[in-house]
Scaffold this motif. Structure first.
Motif, mmCIF file in Angstrom:
data_model
loop_
_atom_site.group_PDB
_atom_site.id
_atom_site.type_symbol
_atom_site.label_atom_id
_atom_site.label_comp_id
_atom_site.label_asym_id
_atom_site.label_seq_id
_atom_site.Cartn_x
_atom_site.Cartn_y
_atom_site.Cartn_z
ATOM 1 N N GLY A 679 38.528 43.582 40.284
ATOM 2 C CA GLY A 679 39.984 43.692 40.389
ATOM 3 C C GLY A 679 40.716 42.499 40.977
ATOM 4 O O GLY A 679 41.695 42.013 40.384
ATOM 5 N N PRO A 680 40.293 41.960 42.124
ATOM 6 C CA PRO A 680 41.050 40.871 42.758
ATOM 7 C C PRO A 680 41.251 39.651 41.848
ATOM 8 O O PRO A 680 42.127 38.825 42.095
ATOM 9 C CB PRO A 680 40.190 40.477 43.970
ATOM 10 N N MET A 681 40.430 39.528 40.807
ATOM 11 C CA MET A 681 40.527 38.317 39.979
ATOM 12 C C MET A 681 41.276 38.565 38.670
ATOM 13 O O MET A 681 41.444 37.642 37.878
ATOM 14 C CB MET A 681 39.124 37.804 39.630
ATOM 15 N N VAL A 682 41.696 39.812 38.427
ATOM 16 C CA VAL A 682 42.239 40.137 37.110
ATOM 17 C C VAL A 682 43.445 39.267 36.766
ATOM 18 O O VAL A 682 43.520 38.686 35.678
ATOM 19 C CB VAL A 682 42.595 41.638 37.013
ATOM 20 N N SER A 683 44.402 39.109 37.719
ATOM 21 C CA SER A 683 45.623 38.395 37.321
ATOM 22 C C SER A 683 45.343 36.900 37.123
ATOM 23 O O SER A 683 45.832 36.291 36.163
ATOM 24 C CB SER A 683 46.744 38.622 38.329
ATOM 25 N N GLN A 684 44.502 36.320 38.005
ATOM 26 C CA GLN A 684 44.134 34.892 37.862
ATOM 27 C C GLN A 684 43.480 34.641 36.495
ATOM 28 O O GLN A 684 43.828 33.722 35.762
ATOM 29 C CB GLN A 684 43.067 34.536 38.912
ATOM 30 N N LEU A 685 42.479 35.497 36.200
ATOM 31 C CA LEU A 685 41.706 35.292 34.973
ATOM 32 C C LEU A 685 42.587 35.540 33.745
ATOM 33 O O LEU A 685 42.503 34.809 32.758
ATOM 34 C CB LEU A 685 40.476 36.220 34.957
ATOM 35 N N SER A 686 43.460 36.562 33.829
ATOM 36 C CA SER A 686 44.324 36.857 32.680
ATOM 37 C C SER A 686 45.205 35.654 32.370
ATOM 38 O O SER A 686 45.401 35.282 31.209
ATOM 39 C CB SER A 686 45.220 38.070 32.970
ATOM 40 N N GLU A 687 45.695 35.046 33.436
ATOM 41 C CA GLU A 687 46.576 33.893 33.239
ATOM 42 C C GLU A 687 45.809 32.735 32.595
ATOM 43 O O GLU A 687 46.252 32.115 31.632
ATOM 44 C CB GLU A 687 47.146 33.459 34.608
ATOM 45 N N MET A 688 44.597 32.492 33.119
ATOM 46 C CA MET A 688 43.801 31.372 32.596
ATOM 47 C C MET A 688 43.429 31.631 31.125
ATOM 48 O O MET A 688 43.495 30.730 30.284
ATOM 49 C CB MET A 688 42.528 31.197 33.429
ATOM 50 N N LEU A 689 43.037 32.867 30.827
ATOM 51 C CA LEU A 689 42.656 33.221 29.449
ATOM 52 C C LEU A 689 43.835 32.996 28.498
ATOM 53 O O LEU A 689 43.661 32.481 27.390
ATOM 54 C CB LEU A 689 42.232 34.688 29.386
ATOM 55 N N GLY A 690 45.009 33.405 28.937
ATOM 56 C CA GLY A 690 46.203 33.247 28.111
ATOM 57 C C GLY A 690 46.462 31.781 27.803
ATOM 58 O O GLY A 690 46.713 31.400 26.656
ATOM 59 N N GLN A 691 46.347 30.943 28.869
ATOM 60 C CA GLN A 691 46.589 29.506 28.666
ATOM 61 C C GLN A 691 45.550 28.910 27.699
ATOM 62 O O GLN A 691 45.877 28.138 26.794
ATOM 63 C CB GLN A 691 46.508 28.743 30.005
ATOM 64 N N MET A 692 44.263 29.291 27.936
ATOM 65 C CA MET A 692 43.175 28.787 27.086
ATOM 66 C C MET A 692 43.436 29.124 25.628
ATOM 67 O O MET A 692 43.374 28.278 24.745
ATOM 68 C CB MET A 692 41.865 29.512 27.447
ATOM 69 N N TYR A 693 43.750 30.396 25.399
ATOM 70 C CA TYR A 693 43.867 30.875 24.021
ATOM 71 C C TYR A 693 45.105 30.294 23.337
ATOM 72 O O TYR A 693 45.087 30.009 22.143
ATOM 73 C CB TYR A 693 43.881 32.407 23.993
ATOM 74 N N SER A 694 46.161 30.089 24.126
ATOM 75 C CA SER A 694 47.381 29.528 23.520
ATOM 76 C C SER A 694 47.154 28.086 23.105
ATOM 77 O O SER A 694 47.720 27.625 22.118
ATOM 78 C CB SER A 694 48.548 29.535 24.514
ATOM 79 N N THR A 695 46.340 27.358 23.894
ATOM 80 C CA THR A 695 46.133 25.944 23.581
ATOM 81 C C THR A 695 45.213 25.804 22.372
ATOM 82 O O THR A 695 45.556 25.169 21.384
ATOM 83 C CB THR A 695 45.509 25.213 24.795
ATOM 84 N N ILE A 696 43.986 26.394 22.488
ATOM 85 C CA ILE A 696 43.034 26.342 21.364
ATOM 86 C C ILE A 696 42.374 27.712 21.243
ATOM 87 O O ILE A 696 41.520 28.074 22.057
ATOM 88 C CB ILE A 696 41.971 25.260 21.596
ATOM 89 N N PRO A 697 42.784 28.508 20.256
ATOM 90 C CA PRO A 697 42.240 29.869 20.149
ATOM 91 C C PRO A 697 40.743 29.845 19.812
ATOM 92 O O PRO A 697 40.320 29.106 18.927
ATOM 93 C CB PRO A 697 43.036 30.468 18.977
ATOM 94 N N GLN A 698 39.958 30.649 20.573
ATOM 95 C CA GLN A 698 38.523 30.765 20.279
ATOM 96 C C GLN A 698 38.103 32.220 20.429
ATOM 97 O O GLN A 698 38.632 32.960 21.275
ATOM 98 C CB GLN A 698 37.723 29.901 21.248
ATOM 99 N N ALA A 699 37.095 32.590 19.628
ATOM 100 C CA ALA A 699 36.666 34.001 19.594
ATOM 101 C C ALA A 699 36.165 34.484 20.959
ATOM 102 O O ALA A 699 36.400 35.624 21.355
ATOM 103 C CB ALA A 699 35.578 34.191 18.538
ATOM 104 N N SER A 700 35.484 33.590 21.721
ATOM 105 C CA SER A 700 34.910 34.050 22.999
ATOM 106 C C SER A 700 36.007 34.499 23.972
ATOM 107 O O SER A 700 35.805 35.414 24.779
ATOM 108 C CB SER A 700 34.039 32.969 23.625
ATOM 109 N N ALA A 701 37.181 33.863 23.895
ATOM 110 C CA ALA A 701 38.285 34.267 24.778
ATOM 111 C C ALA A 701 38.781 35.671 24.390
ATOM 112 O O ALA A 701 39.133 36.490 25.250
ATOM 113 C CB ALA A 701 39.416 33.256 24.680
ATOM 114 N N LEU A 702 38.788 35.958 23.086
ATOM 115 C CA LEU A 702 39.210 37.300 22.642
ATOM 116 C C LEU A 702 38.201 38.355 23.103
ATOM 117 O O LEU A 702 38.570 39.465 23.493
ATOM 118 C CB LEU A 702 39.309 37.336 21.107
ATOM 119 N N ASP A 703 36.904 37.996 23.050
ATOM 120 C CA ASP A 703 35.873 38.965 23.453
ATOM 121 C C ASP A 703 35.993 39.285 24.947
ATOM 122 O O ASP A 703 35.823 40.437 25.361
ATOM 123 C CB ASP A 703 34.467 38.422 23.128
#
Length: 922
Positions: A679-703
């Protein structure tokens, strides 16, 4: 050319040209094509031949066979196969007594063809007849009739074969062909009592080296027919014939004649394996069966090392399983009698097997090829399986027996023992301990006491010592006091590059099974592991080692975990910081992926939540287990410390799917292990995942997003960041669809799985203003038409999750109302031949779901969509379409299995495969 020739063979003109191609002035290859065309026409297009032409076709074939009996062998065989096919199609009505007639025709003098050539041609014809029957495409009812007719014809074949085999002046080639012919006929289940005389003649042929192989084949085929066990008296007469081969076997062993050893062993093993029950039950003949068992024992223990100096012993291993099974299946009184006779035999077998499992001398082993070493390894695994099985019959006494032998070996100061002997005994122990619960055995403490006394001066012996300790890990968890005598050996072996596989896998087993008893050794284990992982072990063993340390640390108090983690991970983090500053290149990419892999493997097993639960089997945990730890979770502490560094690495490597995958794997493993504690990392990780996927979409980020949705979408506190992430990756993916998604089937696949997961866990996500449900629906329609089966499968899953929400999610109801017809169209296109046949069950699931949740609309859509001619396939008639619609909308629609069958039936019609051989496999 090949295609054209195949078509020529099946064309109506083939009847004319095949005879021309057989004329004597043509080369054998052309004649062969003519003979093949004849066979094809007779075997596959029999119905084209008018009844009144059977006789002329038959006599033409007879005369051609007579012509070719002295000509090309390959053409002769093909013509024989053609005549055999004709016989099978006309027996028994149109050509009764076919075989008798064949024999008669060839025994009559034929102008200019010598008797030996005629005899060989007849034998070739008789040999291919049963073979052609086995492969023929006769319908089932005809097969039964023809089999019966052939069985009756054995009366014409048997005397001929006997006469030729017994004549002293028969040439070797004729006798060899007779034996082949017998092999072919016994596979039609000719009663053993009727071929008994011939089988005895085969034994008579074994001393002739030229006939040996074919005679072995004939005997083996005759006695392994399923029906042969009914003929007890015949089998009893065969036992002395097999025993009489022992002199020939011993001579072959002395002369190093592996082929003869192999053949005789095959005969003995076939008799024993197929008929052990029948022969065991003949109590009056117990001594002759025991003699056969001992003969097979001789074959198991044949001198030499497998597979270099002998290849026979491996043939016998299944026999020992079979005999044991039969003995153990008798009722207890009978069983006791048999055990009295056979337990000593099985103790002898253990000695023989352990002798065969011994390595050769170091010098000899070094000369073996890698292929021979691999075959020997597999052979030892087979021996290991046999020993494990034998344990069921011999029980604890077997372990005591092995322990006594090992004890005598290790304490005997008079004679130096070879390491091979010690290794084989330990290997026997390990084979049993790996799969059988030895926790109650009283010899294990003694064995653990003996292990430190073994002078380990060899890699193979050291490996086996390691694997034996690993096999006893569960026992050590119940007897932790013994850890101190074996753990030092394992840690010492970790320092040897040659032992990395066995020592790392053993340490992992000990850390998993005994983690609550390891805190006193933890500092030492971590220190040794650090040295090893930095020195010499391969990537995959580093990963195992990290998993081992994860298990080990899980049992410590939090402050100790953090202290050990700090010393363990710091060198890697420093290395990663250095790598993150460098310009990306292939070498530092591998190093980065390696370090990220180490972290994710460590987090896979580092799970302190197990301290809070009872142990896995539901019993109370051991008393010395530390109390549940307060404070933050160590994995979270580490992840928060390295988060910025991981972001820095990512910023440089966003284009590289392997690095992105390795980063996602760290978080995925952590989320899976920690679940809600992440739980404590959910918002940090969600933000990072969003940035990653917006820049270069990859299947592993969706998984990884899917994993997060699965665990956190239902939690009130975490819903906002998860919702924002879900909406962001959805809108980014929708824009990929606008640009053309064909190049990204992996992203489309993962995206569909994510949408299905969201619908399953939190359909509220589809109520959001910011989510374009209609666009997601249209992406699904496009994805259904992808050629990649996994992508289509995930898309079908998305639609089966979406349709139930027609009632409770208004945007879903709206899009189905407006565009549902497109879905049924895409589904029917797939069923009509657009998609792989392996996906029909998934399409049926979507239809089933449509039926259940939009029945009235489906009825209208089906009618409209199936209206255009040629849709979904040009092969389908209007009547077949109407029939399909009625079946789908009938009362049977509530039965999912039935809907799947209706879809399968319809897809075969659409593809023109209905009623073909392909359909039969479906």
């Amino acid at each position: 050319a090949q295609k054209w020739l195949m078509q020529a063979q099946i064309s109506p003109q083939a009847w004319q040209f095949c005879w021309i191609l057989l004329s004597p002035d043509k080369v054998p290859e052309i004649q062969y094509f003519g003979a093949s065309a004849l066979h094809t026409k007779i075997s596959r297009y029999w119905s084209d031949i008018p009844t009144d032409q059977y006789e002329s076709l038959k006599s033409q074939l007879f005369s051609q066979i007579a012509c070719f009996s002295s000509g090309s062998k390959m053409v002769l065989t093909r013509l024989c196969v053609a005549l055999a096919s004709l016989a099978l199609n006309t027996m028994p009505e149109a050509w009764p007594g076919a075989v008798a007639e064949m024999v008669r025709v060839f025994q009559e003098e034929a102008g200019g063809v010598d008797g030996r050539a005629r005899c060989l041609a007849l034998l070739e014809l008789l040999t291919v007849l049963p073979e052609e029957f086995q492969t023929s495409r006769l319908p089932q009812y005809r097969k039964g009739q023809v089999r019966g007719a052939l069985a009756r014809e054995w009366g014409s074949v048997c005397p001929l074969l006997q006469q030729l085999l017994r004549r002293t002046d028969s040439p070797g080639a004729v006798k060899a062909r007779v034996l082949r012919c017998l092999s072919s006929w016994v596979q039609l289940d000719v009663p053993l009592s009727e071929s008994e005389g011939l089988v005895h003649d085969c034994f008579g042929a074994l001393p002739d080296p030229e006939l040996f192989d074919t005679a072995v084949e004939a005997i083996v085929n005759a006695i392994s027919q399923p029906d042969s066990q009914r003929y007890v008296n015949t089998l009893l007469k065969l036992v002395p014939r097999v025993l009489a081969l022992q002199d020939q076997l011993r001579a072959a062993v002395q002369n190093g004649d592996m082929e003869t050893c192999h053949g005789i062993c095959r005969i003995a093993v076939t008799l024993g394996e197929n008929h052990s029950r029948t022969l065991l039950e003949q109590v009056d003949h117990w001594q002759s069966f025991l003699a056969l068992v001992n003969m097979i024992m001789f074959c198991t223990g044949i001198p030499g090392h497998y597979p270099v100096n002998e290849t026979t012993s491996s043939l016998t291993l299944i026999f020992w399983y079979t005999l044991q099974d039969e003995i153990m299946s008798f009722e207890s009184e009978k069983q006791a009698v048999y055990l009295q006779v056979y337990r000593p035999v099985y103790f002898q077998l253990v000695d023989v097997l352990l002798h065969k499992a011994q390595f050769p001398s170091d010098q000899e082993y070094a000369s073996w090829s890698s292929d021979e070493k691999e075959q020997f390894r597999i052979y030892r695994v087979d021996i290991s399986d046999t020993l494990m099985y034998v344990y069921e019959m011999l029980g604890a006494e077997l372990l005591s027996n092995l322990y006594d032998k090992l004890g005598r070996l290790l304490t005997n100061t008079e004679q130096p023992t070879s390491w091979q002997h010690t290794e084989a005994l330990l290997y026997g122990f390990q084979s049993i301990a790996e799969t059988i619960d030895v926790n109650y055995s009283d010899v294990i403490p003694g064995l653990i006491g003996l292990i430190p006394r073994i002078s380990i001066n060899n890699v193979q012996l050291a490996d086996t010592v390691m694997f034996t300790i690993g096999a006893l890990a569960e026992w050590l968890a119940d007897h932790p006091v013994m850890l101190s005598s074996v753990l030092p050996l394992v840690l010492q072996a970790l320092g040897n590059p040659d032992l990395s596989v066995s020592s790392v896998s053993t340490l992992k087993k000990i850390c998993r099974e005994c983690k609550y008893d390891l805190p006193p050794y933890a500092t030492n284990i971590v220190a040794v592991s650090q040295v090893c992982s930095l020195l010499h072990i391969t990537t995959s063993q580093c990963m195992w080692l990290m998993q081992a340390l994860g298990f080990l640390l899980s049992a410590l108090p939090v402050e100790d975990i953090l202290r050990n983690l700090h010393s363990l991970i710091t060198p890697y983090i420093q290395q990663l910081e250095k790598l993150a500053d460098e310009t990306p290149n292939p070498a530092n990419k591998l190093a980065i992926i390696h370090i990220l892999g180490l972290l994710s493997n460590l987090f896979t097993t580092l799970d302190i939540s197990k301290q809070d639960d009872e142990s896995a089997d539901g019993t109370a945990p051991p008393a010395e287990k530390p109390p549940p730890s307060p404070g933050p979770n160590p994995v979270i502490v580490v992840l928060q410390q390295v988060f910025a560094l991981i972001q820095k690495v990512l910023s440089k490597w966003l284009n590289d799917s392997q690095v992105v995958e390795a980063v996602c794997a760290i978080f995925e493993k952590s989320v899976k292990t920690l679940l809600h504690k992440f739980g404590p990392m959910v918002s940090q990780l969600s933000e990072m995942l969003g940035q990653m996927y917006s820049t270069i979409p990859q299947a592993s980020a969706l998984d990884l997003t899917r994993q997060m949705v699965h665990i956190f979408a239902s939690e009130v506190d975490h819903f906002p960041p998860i919702k924002a992430l879900f909406e962001l990756v959805t809108s980014v993916t929708l824009s990929i669809f606008q640009q053309g998604p064909r190049d990204h089937p992996d992203i489309v696949d993962s995206f569909m799985q994510l949408q299905a997961q969201a619908l399953k866990r939190k359909p509220d996500l589809f109520l959001s203003e910011s989510l374009d449900v209609k666009a997601v629906f249209h992406c699904g329609i496009l994805s259904l038409k992808f050629p990649e089966a996994p992508t289509v499968k995930s898309t079908c899953l998305f639609f089966t999750e979406l349709l139930p929400h027609c009632s409770d999610v208004p945007p879903v109801a709206r899009v189905m109302q407006e565009d549902g017809k497109l879905l049924i169209q895409a589904v029917l296109e797939g069923i009509g031949g657009g998609a792989s046949r392996s996906l029909m069950d998934q399409f049926a699931e979507v239809l089933f779901s449509l039926n259940k949740h939009c029945f009235s609309l489906l009825a209208v859509w089906l009618k409209e969509v199936l209206q255009p001619p040629g849709f979904p396939s040009s092969r389908i008639t209007t009547e077949q379409k109407v029939n399909f619609s009625q079946q789908i909308l009938s009362r049977e629609r509530v039965n999912k299995r039935r809907v799947k069958d209706i879809v399968k039936e319809f897809t075969l019609l659409c593809r023109g495969l209905h009623g073909t051989e392909y359909a039969a496999d479906y």
